[in-house]
Write a protein that holds these residues in place. Structure first.
Motif, PDB file in Angstrom:
ATOM      1  N   VAL A   9       0.739  -1.066  -0.025  1.00  0.00           N
ATOM      2  CA  VAL A   9       0.105   0.201   0.154  1.00  0.00           C
ATOM      3  C   VAL A   9       0.881   1.135   0.039  1.00  0.00           C
ATOM      4  CG1 VAL A   9      -1.658   1.176   1.200  1.00  0.00           C
ATOM      5  CG2 VAL A   9      -1.640  -1.178   1.237  1.00  0.00           C
ATOM      6  N   LEU A  10       0.601   2.138  -0.917  1.00  0.00           N
ATOM      7  CA  LEU A  10       1.430   3.397  -0.917  1.00  0.00           C
ATOM      8  C   LEU A  10       1.204   4.195   0.139  1.00  0.00           C
ATOM      9  CD1 LEU A  10       3.489   4.877  -2.724  1.00  0.00           C
ATOM     10  CD2 LEU A  10       1.492   6.049  -3.916  1.00  0.00           C
ATOM     11  N   GLY A  11       2.368   5.077   0.636  1.00  0.00           N
ATOM     12  CA  GLY A  11       2.281   5.735   1.796  1.00  0.00           C
ATOM     13  C   GLY A  11       2.499   7.216   1.163  1.00  0.00           C
ATOM     14  N   ALA A  12       3.617   7.417   0.828  1.00  0.00           N
ATOM     15  CA  ALA A  12       3.978   8.851   0.500  1.00  0.00           C
ATOM     16  C   ALA A  12       5.219   8.707  -0.429  1.00  0.00           C
ATOM     17  CB  ALA A  12       4.365   9.658   1.788  1.00  0.00           C
ATOM     18  N   GLN A  13       5.419   9.763  -1.234  1.00  0.00           N
ATOM     19  CA  GLN A  13       6.530   9.692  -2.368  1.00  0.00           C
ATOM     20  C   GLN A  13       7.300  11.037  -1.856  1.00  0.00           C
ATOM     21  OE1 GLN A  13       3.280   7.953  -2.628  1.00  0.00           O
ATOM     22  NE2 GLN A  13       2.888   9.921  -3.829  1.00  0.00           N
ATOM     23  N   TYR A  14       8.655  11.108  -1.995  1.00  0.00           N
ATOM     24  CA  TYR A  14       9.476  12.076  -1.821  1.00  0.00           C
ATOM     25  C   TYR A  14      10.675  12.268  -2.937  1.00  0.00           C
ATOM     26  CZ  TYR A  14       7.101  11.225   2.592  1.00  0.00           C
ATOM     27  OH  TYR A  14       6.517  11.154   3.598  1.00  0.00           O
ATOM     28  N   ASN A  15      10.880  13.577  -3.336  1.00  0.00           N
ATOM     29  CA  ASN A  15      11.537  13.868  -4.288  1.00  0.00           C
ATOM     30  C   ASN A  15      12.464  15.176  -4.121  1.00  0.00           C
ATOM     31  OD1 ASN A  15      10.128  16.247  -4.586  1.00  0.00           O
ATOM     32  ND2 ASN A  15       9.798  16.010  -6.905  1.00  0.00           N
ATOM     33  N   LYS A  16      12.480  15.520  -2.787  1.00  0.00           N
ATOM     34  CA  LYS A  16      13.625  16.606  -2.201  1.00  0.00           C
ATOM     35  C   LYS A  16      14.557  15.867  -1.637  1.00  0.00           C
ATOM     36  CE  LYS A  16      11.181  20.680  -2.951  1.00  0.00           C
ATOM     37  NZ  LYS A  16      10.545  22.131  -2.347  1.00  0.00           N
ATOM     38  N   ILE A  17      15.533  15.259  -2.202  1.00  0.00           N
ATOM     39  CA  ILE A  17      16.556  14.451  -1.249  1.00  0.00           C
ATOM     40  C   ILE A  17      17.886  15.013  -1.728  1.00  0.00           C
ATOM     41  CG2 ILE A  17      17.238  12.151  -1.306  1.00  0.00           C
ATOM     42  CD1 ILE A  17      14.622  11.349  -2.873  1.00  0.00           C
ATOM     43  N   SER A  18      18.414  15.229  -0.507  1.00  0.00           N
ATOM     44  CA  SER A  18      19.982  15.762  -0.602  1.00  0.00           C
ATOM     45  C   SER A  18      20.890  14.278  -0.144  1.00  0.00           C
ATOM     46  CB  SER A  18      20.572  16.763   0.114  1.00  0.00           C
ATOM     47  OG  SER A  18      20.079  16.275   1.472  1.00  0.00           O
ATOM     48  N   TYR A  19      22.243  14.305  -0.764  1.00  0.00           N
ATOM     49  CA  TYR A  19      23.149  13.290  -0.671  1.00  0.00           C
ATOM     50  C   TYR A  19      24.266  13.764  -0.960  1.00  0.00           C
ATOM     51  CZ  TYR A  19      21.481  12.404  -5.316  1.00  0.00           C
ATOM     52  OH  TYR A  19      21.193  12.497  -6.725  1.00  0.00           O
ATOM     53  N   LYS A  20      25.489  12.987  -0.626  1.00  0.00           N
ATOM     54  CA  LYS A  20      26.832  13.209  -1.208  1.00  0.00           C
ATOM     55  C   LYS A  20      27.090  12.007  -1.947  1.00  0.00           C
ATOM     56  CE  LYS A  20      28.305  16.154   2.605  1.00  0.00           C
ATOM     57  NZ  LYS A  20      29.136  16.004   3.888  1.00  0.00           N
ATOM     58  N   THR A  21      27.735  11.886  -3.316  1.00  0.00           N
ATOM     59  CA  THR A  21      27.988  10.880  -4.151  1.00  0.00           C
ATOM     60  C   THR A  21      29.219  11.300  -5.091  1.00  0.00           C
ATOM     61  OG1 THR A  21      27.380   9.073  -5.289  1.00  0.00           O
ATOM     62  CG2 THR A  21      26.272  10.856  -5.669  1.00  0.00           C
ATOM     63  N   ALA A  22      30.012  10.160  -5.418  1.00  0.00           N
ATOM     64  CA  ALA A  22      30.807  10.317  -6.634  1.00  0.00           C
ATOM     65  C   ALA A  22      30.308   9.797  -7.835  1.00  0.00           C
ATOM     66  CB  ALA A  22      32.376   9.956  -6.141  1.00  0.00           C
ATOM     67  N   SER A  23      29.178   9.086  -7.546  1.00  0.00           N
ATOM     68  CA  SER A  23      28.436   8.199  -8.796  1.00  0.00           C
ATOM     69  C   SER A  23      27.748   9.204  -9.679  1.00  0.00           C
ATOM     70  CB  SER A  23      27.556   7.196  -8.116  1.00  0.00           C
ATOM     71  OG  SER A  23      26.710   6.683  -8.924  1.00  0.00           O
ATOM     72  N   ASN A  24      27.858   8.590 -10.770  1.00  0.00           N
ATOM     73  CA  ASN A  24      27.055   9.054 -12.069  1.00  0.00           C
ATOM     74  C   ASN A  24      25.654   8.909 -11.896  1.00  0.00           C
ATOM     75  OD1 ASN A  24      29.505   9.978 -13.214  1.00  0.00           O
ATOM     76  ND2 ASN A  24      30.063   8.604 -14.492  1.00  0.00           N
ATOM     77  N   ASP A  34       3.826   0.291   2.612  1.00  0.00           N
ATOM     78  CA  ASP A  34       3.812  -0.231   4.085  1.00  0.00           C
ATOM     79  C   ASP A  34       4.784  -1.107   4.255  1.00  0.00           C
ATOM     80  OD1 ASP A  34       2.777  -2.255   2.281  1.00  0.00           O
ATOM     81  OD2 ASP A  34       0.912  -2.385   3.604  1.00  0.00           O
ATOM     82  N   ASP A  35       5.355  -1.844   3.299  1.00  0.00           N
ATOM     83  CA  ASP A  35       6.551  -2.765   3.677  1.00  0.00           C
ATOM     84  C   ASP A  35       7.715  -2.627   3.059  1.00  0.00           C
ATOM     85  OD1 ASP A  35       4.790  -4.370   5.392  1.00  0.00           O
ATOM     86  OD2 ASP A  35       4.062  -5.595   3.464  1.00  0.00           O
ATOM     87  N   ALA A  36       7.991  -1.562   2.207  1.00  0.00           N
ATOM     88  CA  ALA A  36       9.155  -1.461   1.439  1.00  0.00           C
ATOM     89  C   ALA A  36       9.341   0.066   1.030  1.00  0.00           C
ATOM     90  CB  ALA A  36       9.028  -2.341  -0.159  1.00  0.00           C
ATOM     91  N   SER A  37      10.409   0.167   0.701  1.00  0.00           N
ATOM     92  CA  SER A  37      11.052   1.770   0.104  1.00  0.00           C
ATOM     93  C   SER A  37      11.360   1.355  -1.143  1.00  0.00           C
ATOM     94  CB  SER A  37      11.980   2.206   1.195  1.00  0.00           C
ATOM     95  OG  SER A  37      11.470   2.505   2.553  1.00  0.00           O
ATOM     96  N   VAL A  38      10.919   2.189  -2.103  1.00  0.00           N
ATOM     97  CA  VAL A  38      11.202   2.184  -3.509  1.00  0.00           C
ATOM     98  C   VAL A  38      12.103   3.425  -3.992  1.00  0.00           C
ATOM     99  CG1 VAL A  38      10.496   1.774  -5.794  1.00  0.00           C
ATOM    100  CG2 VAL A  38       9.317   0.746  -3.889  1.00  0.00           C
ATOM    101  N   PHE A  39      13.336   3.041  -4.450  1.00  0.00           N
ATOM    102  CA  PHE A  39      14.060   4.140  -5.028  1.00  0.00           C
ATOM    103  C   PHE A  39      14.341   4.207  -6.411  1.00  0.00           C
ATOM    104  CE2 PHE A  39      15.190   3.447  -0.677  1.00  0.00           C
ATOM    105  CZ  PHE A  39      15.916   4.553  -0.021  1.00  0.00           C
ATOM    106  N   HIS A  40      14.113   5.556  -7.085  1.00  0.00           N
ATOM    107  CA  HIS A  40      14.036   5.574  -8.443  1.00  0.00           C
ATOM    108  C   HIS A  40      15.548   6.250  -8.811  1.00  0.00           C
ATOM    109  CE1 HIS A  40       9.862   4.850  -8.854  1.00  0.00           C
ATOM    110  NE2 HIS A  40       9.617   5.150  -7.607  1.00  0.00           N
ATOM    111  N   PHE A  41      16.173   5.783  -9.500  1.00  0.00           N
ATOM    112  CA  PHE A  41      17.490   6.366  -9.966  1.00  0.00           C
ATOM    113  C   PHE A  41      17.685   6.618 -11.456  1.00  0.00           C
ATOM    114  CE2 PHE A  41      18.383   3.891  -6.020  1.00  0.00           C
ATOM    115  CZ  PHE A  41      19.032   4.661  -5.229  1.00  0.00           C
ATOM    116  N   VAL A  42      18.648   7.582 -11.836  1.00  0.00           N
ATOM    117  CA  VAL A  42      18.908   7.798 -13.255  1.00  0.00           C
ATOM    118  C   VAL A  42      20.428   7.823 -13.425  1.00  0.00           C
ATOM    119  CG1 VAL A  42      18.947   9.609 -15.318  1.00  0.00           C
ATOM    120  CG2 VAL A  42      16.860   9.213 -13.870  1.00  0.00           C
ATOM    121  N   TYR A  43      21.114   6.869 -13.985  1.00  0.00           N
ATOM    122  CA  TYR A  43      22.257   6.849 -14.045  1.00  0.00           C
ATOM    123  C   TYR A  43      22.776   7.512 -15.505  1.00  0.00           C
ATOM    124  CZ  TYR A  43      27.513   5.394 -14.319  1.00  0.00           C
ATOM    125  OH  TYR A  43      28.721   5.162 -14.348  1.00  0.00           O
TER     126      TYR A  43
END
Length: 157
Positions: A9-24, A34-43
């Motif tokens: 069951v979908l709870g909420a979605q967030y797109n303002k995310i800060s982080y540090k990375t050297a990755s592309n 309710d049972d998982a966190s789903v991460f959307h990435f673009v490389y």
């Protein structure tokens, strides 16, 4: 691996995310179920290069040493089975969208996404000090259209 449907069951979605990375790679959005966190990435390729990912990808909270497992992926080979994958790109600027599904994590404090590989290599997958702005609730990303915009050219090794 293909995610047929998220049985959550979908709870909420967030797109303002800060982080540090050297990755592309860029973290675009996190969807909380309710049972998982789903991460959307673009490389984004910086030339004729590769994205290296493996089953050791995990969410890690440095303050408590809690770790959360990778459950599934989409638009990557099934790295949850222990197979390391390499995604091959042909041109600079070429992009690939992918999804990683983790055990549900709390988003109320900083965390890391790590693989145990070199954090300094832009072709490895490593993010530190990931912070989610809880006021950035947005619409759910349609995973099929997200993936189909930039499909993978991947193989396992």
């Amino acid at each position: 691996m293909v995610l047929l449907a998220l049985p959550f069951v979908l709870g909420a979605q967030y797109n303002k995310i800060s982080y540090k990375t050297a990755s592309n790679a860029r973290l675009i959005q996190i969807d909380q179920y309710d049972d998982a966190s789903v991460f959307h990435f673009v490389y984004t390729s910086d030339g004729v290069d590769t994205l290296n990912a493996n089953h050791n990808v995990k969410i890690y909270f440095p303050d408590t040493e809690e770790a959360y497992k990778l459950l599934d992926t989409e638009n990557l080979p099934d790295i949850t089975s222990g197979v390391e994958c390499q995604v091959v790109f042909n041109n600079p600027g070429q992009e690939m969208n992918f999804i990683m599904v983790f055990e549900k994590i709390p988003l109320d404090r900083p965390f890391d996404i790590e693989t145990g590989s070199s954090a300094a290599d832009p072709h490895n997958f490593h993010f530190t000090n990931v912070i989610v702005d809880p006021s950035s609730c947005v619409e759910q990303i349609d995973k099929d259209s997200f993936i189909s915009r930039n499909p993978a050219m991947a193989y396992a090794r």
